[in-house]
Scaffold this motif. Structure first.
Motif, PDB file in Angstrom:
ATOM      1  N   ARG A 238      -5.541  -9.580  12.773  1.00  0.00           N
ATOM      2  CA  ARG A 238      -6.454  -9.108  11.565  1.00  0.00           C
ATOM      3  C   ARG A 238      -7.978  -8.651  12.237  1.00  0.00           C
ATOM      4  NH1 ARG A 238      -4.665 -10.101   6.297  1.00  0.00           N
ATOM      5  NH2 ARG A 238      -3.265 -11.483   6.194  1.00  0.00           N
TER       6      ARG A 238
ATOM      7  N   THR B  83     -10.958  -0.050  12.266  1.00  0.00           N
ATOM      8  CA  THR B  83     -11.036   0.761  11.114  1.00  0.00           C
ATOM      9  C   THR B  83     -12.172   1.651  11.170  1.00  0.00           C
ATOM     10  OG1 THR B  83     -10.110  -1.136   9.691  1.00  0.00           O
ATOM     11  CG2 THR B  83     -11.579   0.382   8.686  1.00  0.00           C
TER      12      THR B  83
ATOM     13  N   THR C  11      -9.642  -4.741  11.875  1.00  0.00           N
ATOM     14  CA  THR C  11     -11.027  -4.804  11.206  1.00  0.00           C
ATOM     15  C   THR C  11     -11.817  -3.800  12.271  1.00  0.00           C
ATOM     16  OG1 THR C  11     -10.884  -6.741  10.057  1.00  0.00           O
ATOM     17  CG2 THR C  11     -13.067  -5.817  10.671  1.00  0.00           C
TER      18      THR C  11
ATOM     19  N   LEU D 114      -3.415  -4.140   7.524  1.00  0.00           N
ATOM     20  CA  LEU D 114      -3.360  -5.513   7.508  1.00  0.00           C
ATOM     21  C   LEU D 114      -2.218  -6.341   6.885  1.00  0.00           C
ATOM     22  CD1 LEU D 114      -7.023  -5.767   5.829  1.00  0.00           C
ATOM     23  CD2 LEU D 114      -6.098  -6.736   8.286  1.00  0.00           C
ATOM     24  N   ALA D 115      -1.239  -5.357   5.865  1.00  0.00           N
ATOM     25  CA  ALA D 115      -0.237  -5.850   5.265  1.00  0.00           C
ATOM     26  C   ALA D 115       0.875  -6.091   6.540  1.00  0.00           C
ATOM     27  CB  ALA D 115       0.435  -4.938   4.386  1.00  0.00           C
TER      28      ALA D 115
ATOM     29  N   PRO E 136       0.781  -1.156   0.048  1.00  0.00           N
ATOM     30  CA  PRO E 136       0.075  -0.099   0.155  1.00  0.00           C
ATOM     31  C   PRO E 136       1.051   1.336  -0.059  1.00  0.00           C
ATOM     32  CG  PRO E 136      -0.736  -1.483   1.583  1.00  0.00           C
ATOM     33  CD  PRO E 136       0.596  -2.077   1.011  1.00  0.00           C
TER      34      PRO E 136
ATOM     35  N   SER F 101      -4.153   3.424   6.016  1.00  0.00           N
ATOM     36  CA  SER F 101      -5.236   2.764   5.348  1.00  0.00           C
ATOM     37  C   SER F 101      -5.339   1.389   6.097  1.00  0.00           C
ATOM     38  CB  SER F 101      -5.005   2.515   3.904  1.00  0.00           C
ATOM     39  OG  SER F 101      -3.917   1.842   3.501  1.00  0.00           O
TER      40      SER F 101
ATOM     41  N   GLU G 242      -5.450  -1.433   4.554  1.00  0.00           N
ATOM     42  CA  GLU G 242      -4.936  -2.385   3.815  1.00  0.00           C
ATOM     43  C   GLU G 242      -3.376  -2.237   4.255  1.00  0.00           C
ATOM     44  OE1 GLU G 242      -8.393  -1.154   1.721  1.00  0.00           O
ATOM     45  OE2 GLU G 242      -6.489  -0.070   2.275  1.00  0.00           O
ATOM     46  N   ALA G 243      -2.860  -1.050   4.577  1.00  0.00           N
ATOM     47  CA  ALA G 243      -1.519  -0.867   5.179  1.00  0.00           C
ATOM     48  C   ALA G 243      -1.295  -1.507   6.393  1.00  0.00           C
ATOM     49  CB  ALA G 243      -1.079   0.625   5.213  1.00  0.00           C
TER      50      ALA G 243
ATOM     51  N   ASP H  34     -11.493   7.992   2.486  1.00  0.00           N
ATOM     52  CA  ASP H  34     -11.266   6.559   2.542  1.00  0.00           C
ATOM     53  C   ASP H  34     -11.291   6.027   4.285  1.00  0.00           C
ATOM     54  OD1 ASP H  34     -11.335   6.320  -0.115  1.00  0.00           O
ATOM     55  OD2 ASP H  34      -9.108   6.512  -0.119  1.00  0.00           O
TER      56      ASP H  34
END
Length: 191
Positions: free
Chosen positions: A159, A166, A163, A141-142, A120, A136, A138-139, A173
């Motif tokens: 994870r 978030t 979630t 979760l990576a 990301p 983000s 995604e960042a 976003d």
């Protein structure tokens, strides 16, 4: 002639003094008072305290997390990293060699941490202020596999924390506040 200049200067001087008092004292004091009355936590910096009452950060200003036990924030271009006194972007253009070298180094660092697949952008690029407290999803979760490995937690648990942390945004976003996520991670590890 002198009387004309005096009569012309008097209103200008009076208006300058009046507006200096109104806009330099009255307005700032009124806004500070309203902010303290309606939004005291935000007006005082959105500070986060630990159980003993010690300030450990702010929800609106990013900070570096050096330990690999924590989610890492995006790179900072503010001074030597997350320096509130030097808040600004780097002003480097997309073809600037210094920016390309810094991004390459950040990509290599993330790969060394075990991040696989497409990276990301916010894991390797600084924000405009250099003090962004969010990532983000995604960042975040990576980074979950690294966090799970280092802390000995199941990846699904990490994870799940991402979630739950978030937040949706009205004008942008979804994002994850890194300080809040790391505090939730510490709380989960104590259980």
């Amino acid at each position: 002639m002198n009387q004309d200049i005096t009569s012309a200067l008097r209103p200008a001087i009076v208006m300058t003094i009046l507006f200096a008092i109104l806009l330099g004292l009255v307005y700032p004091l009124a806004m500070t008072g309203i902010g303290q009355a309606i939004f005291p936590a935000q007006a005082n910096g959105s500070l986060v305290r630990d159980a003993s009452g010690r300030v450990i950060g702010s929800t609106v200003v990013g900070q570096a997390f050096a330990s690999e036990r924590y989610f890492q924030t995006r790179p900072s271009a503010a001074g030597k990293g997350y320096d509130g006194l030097a808040s600004s972007g780097s002003n480097l253009g997309p073809t600037a060699r210094a920016l390309i070298d810094r991004v390459k180094a950040d990509v290599a660092k993330r790969r060394a941490e075990g991040v696989t697949g497409p990276l990301p952008a916010d894991l390797v690029t600084a924000s405009g202020s250099g003090l962004d407290p969010d990532l983000s999803p995604e960042a975040a979760l990576a980074q979950a596999p690294r966090i799970a490995r280092v802390r000995g937690l199941p990846v699904a648990t990490v994870r799940g924390l991402v979630t739950r942390a978030t937040e949706d945004s009205v004008f942008g976003d979804p994002h994850v506040n890194v300080l809040a996520l790391n505090r939730a991670l510490d709380a989960a590890a104590r259980r």
